[in-house]
Design a protein around this motif. Structure first.
Motif, PDB file in Angstrom:
ATOM      1  N   GLU A 123       1.081  -1.631  -0.204  1.00 52.83           N
ATOM      2  CA  GLU A 123      -0.236  -0.100   0.215  1.00 52.83           C
ATOM      3  C   GLU A 123       0.766   1.319   0.065  1.00 52.83           C
ATOM      4  OE1 GLU A 123      -2.189  -1.106   3.761  1.00 52.83           O
ATOM      5  OE2 GLU A 123      -3.688  -2.260   1.792  1.00 52.83           O
ATOM      6  N   LYS A 124       2.066   1.253   0.939  1.00 48.79           N
ATOM      7  CA  LYS A 124       2.558   2.302   0.898  1.00 48.79           C
ATOM      8  C   LYS A 124       3.803   2.664  -0.225  1.00 48.79           C
ATOM      9  CE  LYS A 124       4.007   2.631   5.696  1.00 48.79           C
ATOM     10  NZ  LYS A 124       5.138   2.037   6.283  1.00 48.79           N
ATOM     11  N   CYS A 127       1.006   4.037  -2.922  1.00 50.84           N
ATOM     12  CA  CYS A 127       0.632   5.369  -2.855  1.00 50.84           C
ATOM     13  C   CYS A 127       2.104   6.139  -2.987  1.00 50.84           C
ATOM     14  CB  CYS A 127       0.422   5.452  -0.936  1.00 50.84           C
ATOM     15  SG  CYS A 127      -1.606   4.850  -0.855  1.00 50.84           S
ATOM     16  N   GLU A 130       1.980   7.027  -6.468  1.00 50.97           N
ATOM     17  CA  GLU A 130       0.967   8.074  -7.336  1.00 50.97           C
ATOM     18  C   GLU A 130       1.261   9.583  -7.072  1.00 50.97           C
ATOM     19  OE1 GLU A 130      -1.817   8.257  -8.476  1.00 50.97           O
ATOM     20  OE2 GLU A 130      -3.259   5.753  -7.661  1.00 50.97           O
ATOM     21  N   GLU A 131       2.699   9.437  -5.887  1.00 52.86           N
ATOM     22  CA  GLU A 131       3.120  11.244  -5.533  1.00 52.86           C
ATOM     23  C   GLU A 131       3.881  11.776  -6.568  1.00 52.86           C
ATOM     24  OE1 GLU A 131       5.512  11.573  -3.058  1.00 52.86           O
ATOM     25  OE2 GLU A 131       4.006   9.984  -1.350  1.00 52.86           O
TER      26      GLU A 131
END
Length: 179
Positions: A123-124, A127, A130-131
């Motif tokens: 999950e990290k 995410c 996505e940045e």
């Protein structure tokens, strides 16, 4: 699909391989889960990892640790700390030794804990991906610390490609268990 060249492709293939891997894991029987991985009789399986990993936990921990490499490398460099992807004293010729160290460090980690750790790190990583923009992920020379490659290639290697590696290994184990 070929190797991802856009953020959308990266996220899609990482998610697809993650889901496929987890589907295989959840379909494993008690026998498949309790039988140690042993590929010693297959002369085609020469790479060190075929011998190193003895169970599902070992595979999951390997994936988790490669997520950690990616997360720590990106976060350190974004914070201005010039850090290589592989920690000292390892390099691309000796990273097999690093993988063995990861294996050794987690021999007392339970399968359940390994699953939780891996899910959290997945999950990290997603995410974190996505940045970044397509250009930041897939254009060369955006970040000096990436070297001659692209940031996206490190994401692909640490996610989709590694999940594919795990899928192949799990399928080979399941096939061997079915005899």
């Amino acid at each position: 699909m070929g190797r991802p060249t856009t953020k959308t492709d990266l996220l899609d293939v990482a998610t697809a391989n993650w889901d496929k891997m987890n589907s295989i894991i959840s379909s494993m029987t008690e026998k498949e889960l309790s039988t140690p991985l042993d590929f010693s009789s297959d002369i085609k399986k020469k790479e060190a990892h075929w011998n190193r990993d003895k169970n599902l936990r070992d595979i999951l921990i390997h994936l988790y640790e490669w997520h950690q490499l990616l997360i720590n490398w990106i976060n350190s460099n974004k914070a201005g700390e010039n850090k290589p992807f592989l920690p000292e004293p390892y390099n691309w010729k000796t990273y097999g030794d690093m993988n063995v160290e990861f294996w050794k460090q987690h021999q007392n980690t339970s399968l359940e804990e390994a699953k939780k750790m891996l899910t959290k790190s997945y999950e990290k990583v997603m995410c974190l991906a996505e940045e970044f923009s397509d250009e930041e992920l897939f254009s060369k020379d955006v970040y000096k610390w990436v070297g001659g490659s692209t940031l996206g290639s490190y994401f692909v290697s640490s996610t989709a490609s590694h999940y594919d590696w795990a899928i192949k290994k799990l399928k080979a184990h399941i096939k061997k268990c079915k005899g």
